[in-house]
Design an enzyme around this catalytic site. Sequence first.
Site, PDB file in Angstrom:
ATOM      1  N   GLU A 104      -7.664  -4.553  16.056  1.00  0.00           N
ATOM      2  CA  GLU A 104      -6.806  -3.156  15.692  1.00  0.00           C
ATOM      3  C   GLU A 104      -7.680  -2.112  15.261  1.00  0.00           C
ATOM      4  OE1 GLU A 104      -4.474  -4.559  12.647  1.00  0.00           O
ATOM      5  OE2 GLU A 104      -3.091  -5.596  13.834  1.00  0.00           O
ATOM      6  N   CYS A 123     -10.787   3.244  10.963  1.00  0.00           N
ATOM      7  CA  CYS A 123     -10.746   2.141  10.355  1.00  0.00           C
ATOM      8  C   CYS A 123     -10.977   0.864  11.267  1.00  0.00           C
ATOM      9  CB  CYS A 123      -9.626   1.843   9.370  1.00  0.00           C
ATOM     10  SG  CYS A 123      -9.598   0.161   8.783  1.00  0.00           S
ATOM     11  N   CYS A 130     -10.038 -13.763  10.520  1.00  0.00           N
ATOM     12  CA  CYS A 130     -11.137 -13.704   9.292  1.00  0.00           C
ATOM     13  C   CYS A 130     -11.064 -14.885   8.855  1.00  0.00           C
ATOM     14  CB  CYS A 130     -10.787 -12.765   8.505  1.00  0.00           C
ATOM     15  SG  CYS A 130     -11.859 -12.645   7.234  1.00  0.00           S
ATOM     16  N   CYS A 134      -7.795 -14.369   2.409  1.00  0.00           N
ATOM     17  CA  CYS A 134      -7.244 -13.761   1.226  1.00  0.00           C
ATOM     18  C   CYS A 134      -5.552 -13.911   1.479  1.00  0.00           C
ATOM     19  CB  CYS A 134      -7.394 -12.165   1.041  1.00  0.00           C
ATOM     20  SG  CYS A 134      -9.367 -11.977   0.919  1.00  0.00           S
ATOM     21  N   CYS A 137      -3.301 -10.842   2.746  1.00  0.00           N
ATOM     22  CA  CYS A 137      -3.694 -10.264   3.907  1.00  0.00           C
ATOM     23  C   CYS A 137      -3.058 -10.863   5.258  1.00  0.00           C
ATOM     24  CB  CYS A 137      -5.240 -10.165   4.074  1.00  0.00           C
ATOM     25  SG  CYS A 137      -5.935  -9.812   5.585  1.00  0.00           S
ATOM     26  N   SER A 226     -16.867  -2.114   3.983  1.00  0.00           N
ATOM     27  CA  SER A 226     -15.989  -2.845   2.823  1.00  0.00           C
ATOM     28  C   SER A 226     -15.941  -4.238   2.821  1.00  0.00           C
ATOM     29  CB  SER A 226     -14.459  -2.450   3.053  1.00  0.00           C
ATOM     30  OG  SER A 226     -13.707  -3.269   2.068  1.00  0.00           O
ATOM     31  N   LEU A 250     -12.153  -5.943  -5.099  1.00  0.00           N
ATOM     32  CA  LEU A 250     -12.250  -6.664  -6.201  1.00  0.00           C
ATOM     33  C   LEU A 250     -10.714  -7.515  -6.377  1.00  0.00           C
ATOM     34  CD1 LEU A 250     -14.024  -7.688  -8.411  1.00  0.00           C
ATOM     35  CD2 LEU A 250     -13.271  -5.941  -9.843  1.00  0.00           C
ATOM     36  N   ASN A 325       0.475  -3.061   0.528  1.00  0.00           N
ATOM     37  CA  ASN A 325       1.254  -2.958   1.589  1.00  0.00           C
ATOM     38  C   ASN A 325       1.948  -4.157   2.065  1.00  0.00           C
ATOM     39  OD1 ASN A 325       2.312  -1.836   3.916  1.00  0.00           O
ATOM     40  ND2 ASN A 325       0.339  -1.359   4.934  1.00  0.00           N
ATOM     41  N   CYS A 368      -4.218  -4.018   7.103  1.00  0.00           N
ATOM     42  CA  CYS A 368      -5.086  -4.876   7.556  1.00  0.00           C
ATOM     43  C   CYS A 368      -4.265  -6.192   8.665  1.00  0.00           C
ATOM     44  CB  CYS A 368      -6.021  -5.653   6.547  1.00  0.00           C
ATOM     45  SG  CYS A 368      -6.891  -6.944   7.178  1.00  0.00           S
TER      46      CYS A 368
HETATM   47  S1  SF4 Z   1      -8.575  -9.072   3.401  1.00  0.00           S
HETATM   48 FE1  SF4 Z   1     -10.575  -8.883   4.450  1.00  0.00          FE
HETATM   49  S2  SF4 Z   1     -11.671 -10.632   3.901  1.00  0.00           S
HETATM   50 FE2  SF4 Z   1      -9.721 -11.099   3.196  1.00  0.00          FE
HETATM   51  S3  SF4 Z   1      -8.547 -12.151   4.627  1.00  0.00           S
HETATM   52 FE3  SF4 Z   1      -8.342  -9.967   4.977  1.00  0.00          FE
HETATM   53  S4  SF4 Z   1      -9.895  -9.364   6.625  1.00  0.00           S
HETATM   54 FE4  SF4 Z   1     -10.324 -11.176   5.659  1.00  0.00          FE
END
Ligand code: SF4
Length: 380
Positions: A104, A123, A130, A134, A137, A226, A250, A325, A368
């Site tokens: 994306e 962006c 990934c 996290c 996300c 980032s 953070l 979000n 994201c």
């Molecule tokens: S926030 Fe960034 S580093 Fe964390 S899982 Fe999502 S894409 Fe990966």
Amino acid sequence: MAIENQILTVHPNLKSILELSKTQLLTYLEELGQPKYRAEQVWRAIYREGRTSFDEMTNLSKDLRGLLAKNYSIGNATTLLSKRSADGSTDKILFKLPDDELIETVLMRYEADGHRKGRKTVCVSTQAGCALGCTFCATGQQGFRRNLTTGEIIEQVLTMERLARLEDQEEINSGKRSKGELQGVTNVVFMGMGEPLANYENLIESIRILNDPIGIAVGARHITVSTVGLVPGIEKLANENIQINLAVSLHAPDNETRSETMPVNKRYPIERLIEACQYFVNETNRRIFIEYVLLKGQNDTSIHANKLGELLKNLLCHVNLIPVNPTGKGPYRRTGYKEAQKFQSDLKKFNVPSTVRMEKGIDIDAGCGQLRDRALALEN
Ligand code: SF4
């Protein structure tokens, strides 16, 4: 090797010319018996003029154009979905790569205000999926697929650059903007899918291409990387001697809270991360942006704000407070604007500057990894 000696076969899977560095392009064209300035012509046509086919490069001979077209494509991603937010400020594109991976890219338009000129920020994604997991996300919930190549990273910006320039031209034609005010993309943030510092070499190469004065020419200070805090990558970046911005996600002021949502914290705990940030500031003299997604009840109380103030009070930084979000799947709720402001005033007591940043494009899932998620859901 002169052009006429080349065998002009059509390659079944054309390589994207965006994968070539400037030096590689120069070498390739020299091997074809072309003068040195030819590489600059091709480079300019692709990155400055935004040509989408070699045929449009009429300052090259027909033979050379034909040869380039037989051997290379200008990018190889397909646009699968394109969405615009209701307020028209944000576009999001879902690209399909030749191996069917989905990534994306988002274009965000900001009007000029009293302090800043209008700008168009892209962006970009640096990985398909990934590995860092996290919990808040959508990309993290999909797992790691692969690193993007330099060409795949650059193609995202080039696509948005063409769109941005087209809009500029329309505004010039309609008299909204004065002649010669072709602005295109002004800023690039490496904040899409993936962890940029986990794809370090391709990240740096793409920054060099973006920054090239005869190409897209995005100023280094308008480029932001980032990271969730890959300490060795931050230290390496500090030594690169490029004046880009660093944003660090953070999202919590202590190890216990951070480890709950960001598994990377177990590898690089907060103390190590802040040390690396300090090193970056010392080496570059650049202020760091601290990204702090506010998760209702999770990290947005006064206790968290005070801890965060204590942690950051000696670091040259600016905190972006981002009410989350929601992904629709996760357990998190959005912190209200009032609570976000309270958090901000707590930070102020420590002289830590901050901004509450309401995210753009929420109605098009511009967080994201969320468009990909939605597309996959539609396919299943
Ligand atoms: S926030 Fe960034 S580093 Fe964390 S899982 Fe999502 S894409 Fe990966």
